[in-house]
Write an enzyme that holds these catalytic residues in place. Structure first.
Site, PDB file in Angstrom:
ATOM      1  N   GLU A 287       0.854  -1.187   0.000  1.00 11.57           N
ATOM      2  CA  GLU A 287       0.000   0.000   0.000  1.00 11.57           C
ATOM      3  C   GLU A 287       0.894   1.243   0.000  1.00 11.57           C
ATOM      4  O   GLU A 287       1.943   1.267   0.635  1.00 11.57           O
ATOM      5  CB  GLU A 287      -0.865  -0.029   1.255  1.00 11.57           C
ATOM      6  CG  GLU A 287      -1.760   1.176   1.449  1.00 11.57           C
ATOM      7  CD  GLU A 287      -2.426   1.171   2.822  1.00 11.57           C
ATOM      8  OE1 GLU A 287      -3.548   1.688   2.930  1.00 11.57           O
ATOM      9  OE2 GLU A 287      -1.807   0.653   3.785  1.00 11.57           O
ATOM     10  N   LYS A 347      -9.893   0.126  -2.239  1.00 13.08           N
ATOM     11  CA  LYS A 347     -10.137  -0.240  -0.846  1.00 13.08           C
ATOM     12  C   LYS A 347     -11.575   0.095  -0.454  1.00 13.08           C
ATOM     13  O   LYS A 347     -12.017   1.244  -0.570  1.00 13.08           O
ATOM     14  CB  LYS A 347      -9.137   0.503   0.051  1.00 13.08           C
ATOM     15  CG  LYS A 347      -9.115   0.058   1.497  1.00 13.08           C
ATOM     16  CD  LYS A 347      -7.990   0.792   2.236  1.00 13.08           C
ATOM     17  CE  LYS A 347      -7.876   0.361   3.682  1.00 13.08           C
ATOM     18  NZ  LYS A 347      -6.779   1.076   4.373  1.00 13.08           N
ATOM     19  N   CYS A 397      -4.424  -3.406   3.944  1.00  5.97           N
ATOM     20  CA  CYS A 397      -4.119  -2.920   5.291  1.00  5.97           C
ATOM     21  C   CYS A 397      -5.275  -3.135   6.268  1.00  5.97           C
ATOM     22  O   CYS A 397      -5.541  -4.240   6.710  1.00  5.97           O
ATOM     23  CB  CYS A 397      -3.700  -1.450   5.214  1.00  5.97           C
ATOM     24  SG  CYS A 397      -2.908  -0.816   6.721  1.00  5.97           S
TER      25      CYS A 397
END
Length: 567
Positions: A287, A347, A397
């Site tokens: 990321e 995301k 994440c």
């Protein structure tokens, strides 16, 4: 310990102080069981200690509001030391505020545990109440905060195989049930030492609760898939380029971060060309590897294309993309050499107070960093991207903490799981190890190998059985290359999805409802009895409340009879 000594230490202000200290200690034991410490077995011990406090071992059970208070103190003892990474660069206030808010859910557990503690099979219902409050904590507010689920402290423990049949909710329930069962055993043994009779059934029930999850889990270990499982094998590389500096300002030098990942990939390409490393089929960058939007910046696009062409494989590139309305998306793009960008994952579960700030005008009064929170928007899709014929499930994440992220991607055909992450904003803290543990749980939950690529570490390649195949140190540029299996089969946990957690929560709700009805009946019965004997009872104080006095009386009767099945 004599009865008079016990009464002296469990009643009045001294009793409140003792129970408060024990509650904080119980929470700290749960924390001590989390990575990077390999002390996973302390978590059920911590739950056992908290259960003893909440069920009135050695004295009358606490009132409901006291149960909430003891649970809240345990939450602080657990979450305050677990979450300091929140405030490492923004100060203590956000860290302590988050711990204080999240501890409310553990306070609710304390209240519910007191309420159901006198039901039959109490350890079962106490553990289910933990599952209910853990689900609530993972759901609200602002989408929930699952960090610190009991399951995520068991990545090295013997409860881990349970994730393959019931996911992280079942692992958490197993830890809570074991702890509640240990508390039941402790109460029964103490009662037996005090001369209680008919204690065998109670001891057997407590032992079953304490050992059931362990027995089932150990039986599942041989069935977990290893690195030689799957339909076929590929070679994958995870690149950790590192960052020029830590903290919130790491992306001030965005070009250097991108260059670090490009250069480390070029170095790996040289190793492949010389025969020192195998040719990867897929490369995973972390990321924020490119906080320069490569879809808008030709130089960034050219650098990424050069790296992909040199390594001879598509790269999953973590990038920040700028939308036409000036919002941003945290994306993972499949970048395939000269062909450029292909599929992408935006995301979907974005981090409040980091990637976006709810009620920005309000929270800026509490921190000067409020206006530095991002303006990210969530994406959609099934979480799967295809690269070089490989279906990869991506959880970026923060997403890996949520059950639904990989559930959807595996059901949509993901053969391999990837967790691109950026931990540079949290410095040299335990955060990266806590997150790595989540990836290990997800590997077992879905029977898939997991590739973790972190900007500054820890990056890792994890087998379908949760074992660590390769791992990098922190803050060191590195490349991990390993063969991993691709799998199309699904575990029971993948097929069931949220069903195990729903059943556990429904069980808790039913137990709480039954306990409330039972409590009201008891209040009415004692009120009627008090009315009939008014002259004798007039003016007497009831320091524990009618319902709690009844529980204390029942507890005394059980001590005399030796029936301790209800903890």
């Amino acid at each position: 310990m004599s009865g008079s000594t016990t009464a002296r230490w469990t009643t009045g202000r001294r009793g409140v102080l003792v129970r408060s200290v024990l509650s904080v200690a119980a929470g700290f034991l749960v924390f001590a069981g989390f990575p990077p410490r390999p002390l996973w077995f302390l978590a059920p011990v911590g739950i056992a200690l908290l259960t003893l406090v909440l069920t009135g071992a050695g004295g009358a059970a606490p009132r409901l509001r006291a149960g909430f208070g003891y649970g809240y103190l345990a939450g602080l003892g657990f979450l305050v030391p677990l979450l300091p990474w929140i405030g490492v660069f923004v100060g203590a206030l956000p860290w302590l505020a988050l711990a204080a808010v999240e501890s409310l859910f553990i306070g609710l557990f304390g209240l519910l545990a007191v309420l159901v503690s006198r039901l039959r099979w109490a350890p079962l219902w106490i553990a289910a109440c933990w599952s209910l409050t853990e689900w609530l904590r993972a759901s609200v507010p602002f989408g929930g905060f699952p960090w610190g689920r009991l399951a995520f402290g068991q990545s090295e423990g013997w409860f881990l195989p349970l994730a393959s049949i019931g996911g992280s909710p079942l692992v958490s329930f197993a830890v809570a049930l074991t702890g509640a069962g240990l508390a039941s055993v402790a109460v029964t043994v103490r009662a037996r030492a005090g001369g209680a009779t008919n204690w065998v059934r109670s001891l057997a029930g407590g032992l079953v609760a304490a050992l059931a999850a362990t027995v089932v889990s150990l039986a599942l270990w041989p069935a977990l898939p290893g690195m030689d499982s799957g339909d076929r094998t590929i070679t994958v590389a995870a690149i950790q380029g590192s960052v020029p500096k830590l903290g919130l300002d790491f992306n001030d030098q965005r070009k250097r971060v991108l260059d670090n990942h490009v250069n480390r990939t070029l170095e790996l390409a040289d190793d492949v060309a010389s025969g020192a490393a195998p040719q990867p089929d897929l490369v995973v960058w972390p990321e924020n590897a490119s906080d320069i939007d490569p879809l808008r910046n030709a130089d960034a696009a050219a650098d990424i294309s050069r790296a992909s062409e040199a390594i001879g494989a598509p790269i999953l590139v973590g990038a920040v993309l700028v939308n036409s309305d000036r919002t941003t998306t945290n994306s993972v793009i499949v970048w395939d050499g000269d062909a450029g960008p292909q599929e992408r994952h935006d995301k979907k579960i974005i981090q409040p107070f980091g990637e976006y700030l709810p009620y920005r005008g309000f929270f800026r009064h509490f921190s000067s960093y409020a206006d530095r929170a991002g303006n990210f928007v969530p994406g959609d899709g099934d979480g799967v991207v295809h690269a070089n014929g490989i279906a990869v499930g991506v959880a970026t994440c923060y997403e890996v903490a949520f059950d639904r992220a990989f559930e959807q991607s595996v059901r949509s055909g993901a053969e391999l799981l990837a967790v691109p992450t950026n931990n540079a904003t949290f410095g040299d803290t335990e955060m990266t190890y806590q997150q790595l543990a989540m990836s290990k749980v997800r590997a077992v939950e879905h029977g898939r190998a997991v590739v973790v690529a972190a900007t500054s570490g820890v990056s890792a390649i994890i087998g379908p059985d949760g074992s660590t195949v390769a791992e990098t140190p922190l803050f060191v540029p590195a490349a991990l290359v390993s063969q991993v299996p691709l799998s199309t089969g699904t575990t029971l946990a993948s097929r069931l999805g949220p069903i195990p957690e729903i059943l556990l929560c429904l069980g808790a709700v039913a137990a709480v409802a039954f306990a409330v009805v039972q409590r009201r009946r008891t209040v009415r019965t004692l009120s009627h009895s008090s009315t009939e004997k008014a002259p004798a009872d007039a003016g007497r104080e009831d320091p524990h409340g009618i319902g709690d006095r009844f529980r204390a009386e029942r507890g005394t009767e059980r001590t005399d009879s030796g029936d301790h099945s209800d903890v």
